[in-house]
Design a protein around this motif. Structure first.
Motif, PDB file in Angstrom:
ATOM      1  N   GLU A   1       0.829  -1.204   0.000  1.00 25.81           N
ATOM      2  CA  GLU A   1       0.000   0.000   0.000  1.00 25.81           C
ATOM      3  C   GLU A   1       0.864   1.253   0.000  1.00 25.81           C
ATOM      4  OE1 GLU A   1      -3.997  -1.541   2.395  1.00 25.81           O
ATOM      5  OE2 GLU A   1      -2.290  -0.767   3.519  1.00 25.81           O
TER       6      GLU A   1
ATOM      7  N   GLU B   1       1.889   1.955  -3.475  1.00 27.55           N
ATOM      8  CA  GLU B   1       0.779   2.519  -4.252  1.00 27.55           C
ATOM      9  C   GLU B   1       0.619   4.012  -3.972  1.00 27.55           C
ATOM     10  OE1 GLU B   1      -3.095   0.613  -4.606  1.00 27.55           O
ATOM     11  OE2 GLU B   1      -2.220  -1.215  -3.784  1.00 27.55           O
TER      12      GLU B   1
ATOM     13  N   MET C   1       3.417   6.039  -5.482  1.00 24.03           N
ATOM     14  CA  MET C   1       3.321   6.212  -6.936  1.00 24.03           C
ATOM     15  C   MET C   1       2.453   7.418  -7.278  1.00 24.03           C
ATOM     16  SD  MET C   1       2.991   2.220  -8.098  1.00 24.03           S
ATOM     17  CE  MET C   1       2.569   2.575  -9.799  1.00 24.03           C
TER      18      MET C   1
ATOM     19  N   HIS D   1      -5.728   8.399  -1.795  1.00 22.64           N
ATOM     20  CA  HIS D   1      -5.858   6.965  -2.063  1.00 22.64           C
ATOM     21  C   HIS D   1      -5.359   6.139  -0.873  1.00 22.64           C
ATOM     22  CE1 HIS D   1      -5.949   3.207  -4.208  1.00 22.64           C
ATOM     23  NE2 HIS D   1      -4.629   3.068  -4.190  1.00 22.64           N
TER      24      HIS D   1
ATOM     25  N   THR E   1     -11.736   4.180  -8.560  1.00 22.85           N
ATOM     26  CA  THR E   1     -10.853   4.769  -9.577  1.00 22.85           C
ATOM     27  C   THR E   1     -11.482   6.037 -10.137  1.00 22.85           C
ATOM     28  OG1 THR E   1     -11.856   3.456 -11.363  1.00 22.85           O
ATOM     29  CG2 THR E   1      -9.905   2.528 -10.278  1.00 22.85           C
TER      30      THR E   1
ATOM     31  N   PRO F   1      -5.979   5.838  -9.300  1.00 24.91           N
ATOM     32  CA  PRO F   1      -6.653   5.110  -8.213  1.00 24.91           C
ATOM     33  C   PRO F   1      -7.307   6.091  -7.253  1.00 24.91           C
ATOM     34  CG  PRO F   1      -4.293   5.185  -7.819  1.00 24.91           C
ATOM     35  CD  PRO F   1      -4.513   5.807  -9.174  1.00 24.91           C
TER      36      PRO F   1
END
Length: 502
Positions: A240, A243, A246, A293, A321, A334
């Motif tokens: 996570e 993610e 990113m 996110h 999304t 996301p």
């Protein structure tokens, strides 16, 4: 001879391969960049020209053409500078073009040949890892790129250092991954006096990842409780954290290559535009819902947001999304967020208090709450009324239970869910649907009867019915129960907003 250097173009959280092809053609001196480049990319030629001049070199008196292939893919951003410069130096014979073929190159150039940071380096590093190449990037972002794994990262402060590295005169040390920051906690729930019902709803929301709406007069503690939510959520696991990083990399908010285990908490002002909230703009960037996110998106003064802006959250809250459609590209970010919203019951904020309420009550309350659409409210799992805090509550000693105790119960419930959904894409109860929902959240016989009666009386939609089951499953997890019982369904129903009768 054509000199080729690999780089990337960003579409959402996807890095697409781009080749920078530079050729020196006999003719009148000129420097052109082609390949569907935006203004920032077109201006690269001046930055490249200045950087090469700063190194004491001059451009050849020929026609220089830099082609960004594929030509029909939009190219945006300044991270193409370094790739164009190295491809040009390869065509001039200053650097071996075959050596450059083993690397993906990103970075912005200064007129003094320094390599400046640019957004998206982590995505470029992951792309380079997938295709089996190394990465050349700015020195200040080497720690960020190193998180991509076992790839060769060359993080250079300027072009001259990079050229010396390739010639073996001054090798650059490989960067180490940035420090992973431990999760930090905000305000403690022990600061909240009274509000036991609201704190219970907050605990349920944290345990199952559910959306929450708090309605109450000003000064009741709604914003404080929302700020306490990150402190009772479990920290991000390594996957996570990557993610979240990113998204931060593409938005340019990842500082020093440090990954954090703290869940994002975003609280945009109610004047935020649609592009600011869900993403978009001239150069498509992630919005607040994507920057939050796997964390919390807090919308204070909910009815004060523009209605169209709020309704743009419907799809992200349902699918996790955001798809931003443009004529030349579709970009997906996301947006698996936990929405926490707060609002006053009416414009004056004192509905129900005869001494303070305005003369238009209760009509003003209906008009004020109607600013938030029913479909958006239907996507909020927990609705809780927050009462005003009395002076008697304020003089009481702090509660014995704070964020640490609630965090332990939330962590235990999240652990149960992680084991239960180990073979499924869902992370929490708020994400389960379909056959999986029926399998894990179908209540016992008394619970089914109560839910059937309440569905008819409260006129629940299919979405509302589903969300009742999800919340009941979370309440059962907090209680350590394998089965969803009548008591769990009853509590879940108590947090549901009843549809108005026509």
């Amino acid at each position: 001879m054509v000199s080729v250097v690999s780089t990337v173009a960003y579409l959402g959280l996807e890095a697409r391969a781009v080749e920078v092809q530079v050729q020196l053609i006999p003719g009148l001196p000129a420097f052109n960049i082609v390949g569907l480049a935006d203004k920032a990319v077109a201006e690269s030629r001046e930055r490249v020209r200045g950087a090469i001049a700063a190194m004491g070199l001059s451009l050849p008196p020929k026609r220089i053409v830099a082609n960004l292939s594929p030509a029909d893919l939009p190219k945006e951003g300044s991270h193409f500078d370094l790739a164009v410069a190295l491809a040009l130096l390869g065509a001039m014979g200053v650097v071996d073009a075959e050596t450059l073929a083993d690397y993906v190159v990103v970075g912005e150039l200064g007129l003094d040949a320094r390599i400046a940071p640019s957004p998206g380096v982590l995505l470029a590093a992951l792309h380079a890892s997938e295709i089996g190449k190394g990465l050349i990037c700015p020195a200040s972002q080497g720690a960020e790129a190193a998180w991509a794994g076992s790839i060769q990262v060359i993080a250079a402060p300027d072009i001259l250092s990079l050229l010396n590295h390739f010639k073996g005169h001054g090798l650059l040390s490989p960067p180490e991954p940035g420090d992973a920051e431990e999760a930090t906690h905000g305000p403690d729930l022990a600061q909240v006096k009274g509000q036991e019902t609201a704190k219970r709803a907050l605990e349920i929301a944290a345990a199952g990842g559910h959306n929450l709406l708090m309605v109450g007069p000003p000064g009741a503690g709604k914003s404080l409780m929302a700020a306490c939510l990150p402190g009772i959520l479990p920290p991000l696991d390594p996957g996570e954290a990557l993610e979240v990083s990113m998204v931060g990399s593409v938005a340019g908010t990842l500082n020093g290559g440090r990954l954090t285990r703290t869940r994002p908490f975003r609280a945009p002002h109610h004047s935020a535009s649609m592009a600011a909230l869900v993403g978009g703009g001239l150069k498509v960037k992630p919005g607040e819902v994507s920057l939050a996110h796997l964390g919390v998106l807090f919308l204070d003064e909910l009815p004060e947001f523009q209605r169209a802006v709020l309704d743009s959250l419907r799809q992200p809250l349902e699918t996790g999304t955001v798809s931003v459609a443009r004529a030349n590209a579709h970009v997906t970010f996301p947006a698996r967020v936990q929405l926490v919203a707060a609002m006053n019951p009416c414009r004056c904020g004192h509905l129900g208090d005869a001494a303070l309420a305005c003369s238009r009550a209760p009509r003003c309350a209906a008009d004020y709450q109607a600013k938030v659409s029913g479909p958006l409210l239907d996507r909020i799992d927990l609705h809780v009324d927050v009462q005003a805090v009395s002076a008697a509550d304020l003089v009481l000693p702090p509660p014995t239970e704070g964020s640490a105790e609630v965090r332990a119960r939330v962590a235990a419930a999240r652990t149960v869910q992680a084991v239960r959904y180990a073979d499924h894409p869902a992370r929490t109860n708020a994400e389960i649907d379909g056959a999986l929902l029926e399998q894990v959240a179908t209540p016992d016989e008394p619970g089914r009867k109560l839910l059937a009666q309440a569905s008819e009386a409260m006129r629940l939609s299919a979405r509302g019915y589903t969300r009742i089951l999800r919340v009941a499953r979370t309440i059962a997890d907090l209680a350590g129960s394998e089965e969803v019982g009548r008591i769990h369904v009853a509590e879940a129903l108590s947090y549901r907003r009843q549809a108005p009768r026509s």
